[in-house]
Design a protein around this motif. Structure first.
Motif, PDB file in Angstrom:
ATOM      1  N   ARG A  30      20.618  29.948  -8.010  1.00  0.00           N
ATOM      2  CA  ARG A  30      21.176  28.620  -8.219  1.00  0.00           C
ATOM      3  C   ARG A  30      20.492  27.708  -6.974  1.00  0.00           C
ATOM      4  NH1 ARG A  30      27.292  27.884  -9.248  1.00  0.00           N
ATOM      5  NH2 ARG A  30      26.608  28.545 -11.412  1.00  0.00           N
ATOM      6  N   ASP A  31      19.900  26.663  -7.462  1.00  0.00           N
ATOM      7  CA  ASP A  31      19.474  25.731  -6.549  1.00  0.00           C
ATOM      8  C   ASP A  31      18.547  26.075  -5.533  1.00  0.00           C
ATOM      9  OD1 ASP A  31      21.473  23.840  -7.407  1.00  0.00           O
ATOM     10  OD2 ASP A  31      22.736  24.469  -5.863  1.00  0.00           O
ATOM     11  N   ALA A  32      17.892  26.971  -6.172  1.00  0.00           N
ATOM     12  CA  ALA A  32      16.426  27.798  -5.434  1.00  0.00           C
ATOM     13  C   ALA A  32      15.618  26.797  -4.869  1.00  0.00           C
ATOM     14  CB  ALA A  32      15.810  28.665  -6.168  1.00  0.00           C
ATOM     15  N   ALA A  33      15.124  26.546  -3.710  1.00  0.00           N
ATOM     16  CA  ALA A  33      13.946  25.973  -3.134  1.00  0.00           C
ATOM     17  C   ALA A  33      13.011  26.912  -2.586  1.00  0.00           C
ATOM     18  CB  ALA A  33      14.999  24.852  -2.130  1.00  0.00           C
ATOM     19  N   GLY A  34      11.934  26.538  -2.500  1.00  0.00           N
ATOM     20  CA  GLY A  34      10.770  27.163  -1.811  1.00  0.00           C
ATOM     21  C   GLY A  34      10.467  28.361  -2.693  1.00  0.00           C
TER      22      GLY A  34
END
Length: 244
Positions: A30-34
């Motif tokens: 969830r809300d992964a970034a990078g």
């Protein structure tokens, strides 16, 4: 690539997408970034990108391993249209099985027919997904059993961006040449009492793989009875070889 929906549950985001005529789904934390390693997940014959086993495994890989996981409908499966040529190949498979013939050769014909379209599609999806912030251009892996293995062996052989694979539940018919070009680490799953793929056929495919880092896991039970602990084994395998 066009995303058509986003849902979130149990710490995992699920995005449906299309790439041209290819329908697919991407799971990420969830809300992964990078950037993060990406696992391509192939489904079995007659299934689709969100078959229960595929989705459950993908969600666990995303939630516990932090991976991005993608699945697409194989040609002539799920939301994809079926052509007359597909029905002809399928009729040959069914007729051979009804006549008591070894299904291995007929399955090889079917898988080769599908792979001609599926391999370039998977490579295009891989290229598109690596443009996303939550995926990036890091390492990729592949997971596929049965038909997912039949399409996966030629894909892994052809695609240098795939650095590890979990394969199995299939014999060597029609795959020997491609298997000889698979040099990445492989975890191979074999069901000792497989009612569809004779044990010696599965062992022959394992032997044909060129990977010096290949491992065989054999479990009792039939074709669809892979024990749940093998999901954890696959998760740890990808973590070792893709996530360091």
């Amino acid at each position: 690539m066009r995303f058509t929906s986003l849902t979130s549950s149990d710490g995992v985001d699920e995005r449906l997408f299309t790439l041209g005529e290819i329908p697919g789904v991407l799971w990420t934390p969830r809300d992964a970034a990078g950037p993060r390693p990406l696992i391509l997940m192939g489904h079995g014959g007659g299934q689709h990108k969100k078959a229960p086993g595929v989705e459950a495994r993908a969600r666990r890989f995303a939630a516990e391993g932090g991976f991005a996981v993608a699945a697409i409908d194989a040609p002539h499966h799920g939301e994809r249209p079926k052509t007359e040529e597909f029905f002809q190949v399928m009729a040959g498979l069914r007729a051979g099985m009804a006549a008591g013939e070894d299904a291995g050769g007929h399955l090889a014909t079917m898988h080769a027919f599908l792979a001609r379209q599926a391999v370039p599609e998977w490579r295009a999806v891989l290229t598109a997904l690596r443009e996303l912030d939550a995926v990036g251009d890091g390492p990729a892996g592949y997971w596929g059993m049965s038909m997912g293995c039949g399409l996966g062996v030629p894909l892994v052989a052809a695609e240098p961006r795939i650095g590890a694979a979990v394969l199995g539940l299939l014999g060597a018919h029609g795959l020997t040449e491609s298997a000889a070009e698979v040099a990445v680490p492989v975890l191979f799953l074999l069901q000792w009492d497989d009612d569809r793929v004779p044990r010696d056929h599965g062992l022959a495919l394992f032997d044909a793989l060129a990977s010096p880092g290949r491992t065989l896991h054999a479990n009792p039970g039939g074709h669809e009875e892979i024990p749940e602990p093998e999901t954890g084994s696959a998760l740890r395998f990808f973590a070792r070889h893709l996530a360091g």
